[in-house]
Design an enzyme around this catalytic site. Structure first.
Site, short mmCIF file in Angstrom:
data_model
loop_
_atom_site.label_atom_id
_atom_site.label_comp_id
_atom_site.label_asym_id
_atom_site.label_seq_id
_atom_site.Cartn_x
_atom_site.Cartn_y
_atom_site.Cartn_z
N ASP A 251 3.77 -0.62 15.49
CA ASP A 251 2.17 -0.74 15.00
C ASP A 251 1.82 -2.03 15.79
O ASP A 251 2.12 -3.32 15.40
CB ASP A 251 2.55 -1.11 13.55
N ARG A 254 -0.35 -4.76 13.83
CA ARG A 254 0.26 -5.39 12.76
C ARG A 254 1.20 -6.64 13.44
O ARG A 254 1.30 -7.78 13.36
CB ARG A 254 1.41 -4.62 11.96
N GLU A 343 5.54 -10.45 6.09
CA GLU A 343 4.66 -9.06 6.01
C GLU A 343 4.80 -8.50 4.80
O GLU A 343 5.76 -7.78 4.75
CB GLU A 343 5.21 -8.60 7.46
N GLU A 352 3.46 -1.78 -3.82
CA GLU A 352 4.93 -2.37 -3.82
C GLU A 352 5.25 -3.60 -4.37
O GLU A 352 6.19 -4.25 -4.40
CB GLU A 352 5.45 -2.49 -2.08
N HIS A 491 -0.01 1.36 10.39
CA HIS A 491 0.96 2.22 9.75
C HIS A 491 0.41 2.20 8.24
O HIS A 491 1.06 3.01 7.74
CB HIS A 491 2.32 1.90 9.96
#
Length: 543
Positions: A251, A254, A343, A352, A491
């Protein structure tokens, strides 16, 4: 084997001369029965006895078994390994005339290649054979007037003892082979990693006072730190698979954003202690080391940390220290850090629940005046209208190979979906519905609500609301990235909250409603979403 342990071959005292002579004859007959021909270790020459075979090897191949024993310090087991090594690998005799380190140490050489006469030879008898052989010349060794070189190999007791050892070692080898079939191919690598971990753990300083830790955990009692590690292991196991790390590293939006934020602000990182929380493959740790950080502490609970250790070693970076474990249950080798880089963002930013760990790290380890990267994020919401995708995803259940499965739609609609949205199907302006300053937020931040008002851009049909987030590194060299449908896909993609039936809307129409986000009380890493608008109350889960 000592003289006391070795049964005598002759002159046995049995109470009578005649009986002694008879038993002496019997003993020699046993020796003759065990006197098998011996094939040379290096050629096809067959010798009648071991003594002759040893002499042949020395004279024809310059393989002096006595010298080899001294050079390589052979004992009973290493001798067996050497014989099996020679039979299996067929080396040249010259390799035994130099060096002092045995190259047959592998346990696989305990397993005989074939029925091998050399394995029955007792090394303890070698000195006597060599001594007698040197004195007798080519005529063979003699003992008490008898031609030992032509008749003697092993006594029955010696043979049985050696055969027992071979059988025992063979059984042990089979057991080892069975265990190895179930062991991971990288077991040695993991052992080395554990040794490194232990060395690093020994260097840790004394932990913070128990009262402070208890206070922090009390403040964080409604977050992932309250979940038992064994109950949370499923989350970390998902990051043990290499595919997810390929997706994240490839990615570009990112990874390049983190790279630029770190390397273009190298002056901030120089000589600083950096915590990389959830380090994964340690890519951010290596960026920090390259930017001039003095020390980098890389923490991860998933098994990917073992590959990260190898990656760092391969790149010859020596100031990165690894800690395997969930941060909330671990102790770091430092009391405080200058910078936290992580991250941590999930789908719809908050899925999460890893922001909880960042908050814990800030409270427990960040120095006064330190900073977090990224330091700010927000979540946006907009209207979305893609009839083809709605028909494909929701309308699909009306006719599945001729069967009506529309009863599935209710449950399908309850699950927020993650997919790449096309910018041409965004039909309203966007509202920023949540802002998060990482230096200020607490673990209750996933519980928020927002009264939104979206303006329709054209006459069309509403099929969903779309959520996405933006991320900011507010440093002297400013860096930011977005997961908006209008930017290069990441992503994280976007999160869609579908309606059951498409809703016609007109240009300029105001779509007003309330967006409510709550942490799942049964799963601290999941979210409950309630959206009230256009006369409907729609409930979604993100788990």
């Amino acid at each position: 084997m000592s003289d006391d342990e070795c049964p005598p071959l002759c002159e046995m005292e049995t109470g009578g001369d005649s009986n002694g002579e008879e038993e002496e004859a019997d003993e020699w007959e046993v020796a003759e029965e065990q006197n098998d021909p011996v094939r040379c270790l290096f050629c096809e020459q067959i010798s009648p006895t071991m003594t002759v075979a040893i002499r042949h090897a020395k004279e024809q191949h310059e393989f002096d078994l006595g010298e080899v024993r001294r050079r390589f310090h052979l004992d009973e087991y290493s001798y067996i390994k050497m014989i099996n090594y020679i039979r299996r690998e067929k080396p040249e005799p010259a390799v035994f005339r130099s060096g002092t380190s045995a190259f047959w140490t592998d346990d696989k050489y305990l397993k005989p290649v074939e029925n091998e006469t050399w394995l029955m030879f007792d090394l303890d008898e070698l000195d006597e054979i060599l001594l007698n052989g040197n004195g007798a010349g080519s005529g063979g060794a003699r003992e008490n007037g008898n031609d030992v070189g032509d008749t003697m190999t092993l006594t029955t007791d010696q043979y049985r003892k050696l055969q027992g050892i071979i059988n025992e070692l063979t059984a042990q080898l089979r057991e080892k082979e069975n265990l190895l079939q179930h062991a991971a191919s990288d077991i040695e690598k993991m052992k080395e990693s554990f040794r490194n971990l232990l060395e690093q753990q020994e260097q840790k300083k004394s932990k913070a006072p128990e009262e402070k830790i208890a206070q922090i955990r009390e403040e964080l009692k409604h977050c992932v730190s309250t979940v038992a590690v064994e109950d949370d292991q499923g989350y970390f196991n998902t990051y043990s698979h290499f595919g997810i790390h390929h997706d994240m590293l490839s990615d570009y939006v990112r990874t390049a954003s983190y790279r630029d934020a770190i390397l273009e602000n190298g002056e901030i990182f120089r000589d600083k202690t950096v915590l990389d929380l959830g380090c994964g493959t340690a890519i951010l740790s290596m960026f920090a080391a390259r930017a001039g950080a003095k020390d980098v502490i890389s923490v991860d609970q998933s098994d990917i940390i073992y590959q990260a250790m190898d990656i760092v070693r391969r790149n010859k970076i020596d100031n990165i220290k690894f800690v395997k474990g969930r941060l909330e249950d671990s102790e770091l080798p430092v009391e405080k850090v200058d910078i936290i880089v992580s991250e941590w963002m999930g789908y719809f930013l908050l899925f999460e629940g890893m922001m909880d760990s960042v908050i814990y790290a800030r409270k427990q380890y960040l120095k006064e005046g330190g900073f977090i990267l990224p330091n700010r994020c927000n979540i946006s919401l907009a209207g979305y209208g893609d009839l083809d995708r709605h028909k494909e995803f929701i309308g699909f259940w009306k006719d599945v190979y001729g069967f009506d499965m529309s009863c599935m739609k209710k449950e399908v609609l309850r699950e927020a979906t993650v997919e790449v949205c096309k910018p041409e199907h965004v039909i309203t302006n966007a509202n920023i519905i949540a802002n998060f300053d990482l230096m200020e937020v607490d673990v209750d931040c996933p519980n928020f609500s927002y009264d939104f008002e979206l303006t329709v851009k054209r006459d069309c049909t509403l099929t969903a609301l779309v959520g996405y987030f933006d991320t900011f590194f507010e440093l002297p060299e400013h860096v930011e990235f977005s997961t908006s449908p209008y930017t290069k896909p990441t992503h994280w993609k976007q999160t869609l909250f579908y309606v059951e039936e498409p809703i016609p809307v007109r240009e300029g129409q105001q779509i007003k409603g309330k967006f409510v986000c709550r942490r799942d009380p049964k799963d601290a890493r999941s979210l409950f979403i309630t959206i009230e608008y256009l006369g409907k109350v729609l409930k979604y889960t993100l788990n």
